[in-house]
Scaffold this active site. Structure first.
Site, PDB file in Angstrom:
ATOM      1  CB  SER A   1      -6.085   1.972  -7.448  1.00 30.08           C
ATOM      2  OG  SER A   1      -4.785   1.505  -7.159  1.00 30.08           O
ATOM      3  CG  ASP A   2      -2.799   7.752  -5.841  1.00 29.37           C
ATOM      4  OD1 ASP A   2      -3.136   8.308  -6.911  1.00 29.37           O
ATOM      5  OD2 ASP A   2      -1.811   8.105  -5.184  1.00 29.37           O
ATOM      6  CB  THR A   3       0.726   3.902  -7.788  1.00 35.57           C
ATOM      7  OG1 THR A   3      -0.176   2.812  -7.949  1.00 35.57           O
ATOM      8  CG2 THR A   3       2.141   3.373  -7.663  1.00 35.57           C
TER       9      THR A   3
END
EC number: 3.6.1.9
Length: 194
Positions: free
Chosen positions: A68-70
């Site tokens: 996941s990345d934000t």
């Protein structure tokens, strides 16, 4: 089947614990550099995939891995982690009295020990509207140390919550892992594995 969270983020670990009890965390060390013509959406999805692959290879055996990345998208400009105090304060103040997008991508795959398969991906975009943020308030917040490793230098679940006027979308995506979408993707991969 071992579940691997491709992250060293305590926030992502705490979120995942809300829906799954048994997993290991393996942070991946991949370069985070947006391509010249890469959109914010393409960039965040690529990072989620690359983190998943890197952690799966590090684990070295069959597993289901979550990457996941934000990132913060302010009118098409990607705002990543602050380089220093001046950069962090400037980024935070540039979000004041306006709405920005928080883009979080999730990539879940089965890794058989050699290669990925059953890759499931989704991007969740949430709009966040901020109120006024003074220079002195931004400096005081910076001095807490909280903004150091956060996209655009703020944590919605921390001290920056005082400036959030409205959020439209997934709160858990803004924190770092959209739980509804993550659970749906996990179930899809697990169903295919039987």
């Amino acid at each position: 089947m071992q579940l691997v969270l491709a992250s060293g983020s305590p926030r992502r670990r705490e979120l995942l614990q809300q829906i799954r009890a048994d997993f290991v965390c393996l942070a991946s060390d991949i370069p985070e550099q947006q391509g010249t013509h890469e959109t914010a959406s393409a960039y965040v999805k690529r990072l989620a995939y690359e983190k998943a692959i890197a952690s799966a290879k590090q684990y070295g055996a069959a597993c289901i891995v979550i990457g996941s990345d934000t990132l913060i998208d302010r009118d098409g400009e990607v705002m990543e982690k602050p380089r220093d105090q001046a950069h962090g304060i400037a980024m935070l103040r540039s979000l004041a009295e306006r709405t920005h997008k928080v883009r979080t991508a999730v990539c879940i795959m089965y890794y058989d020990g050699n290669a990925p398969s059953l890759v499931q991906r989704e991007e969740v975009t949430t709009e966040v509207s901020m109120g006024a943020i003074s220079e002195s308030a931004a400096l005081t917040y910076w001095q807490t140390g909280e903004p150091l490793d956060k996209a655009a230098g703020y944590a919605i679940q921390g001290g920056a919550a005082r400036w959030v006027k409205r959020i439209s979308g997934s709160y858990t995506a803004v924190v770092g892992l959209p739980l509804y979408e993550t659970e749906q993707l996990l179930q899809a991969v697990e169903a295919k594995l039987g």
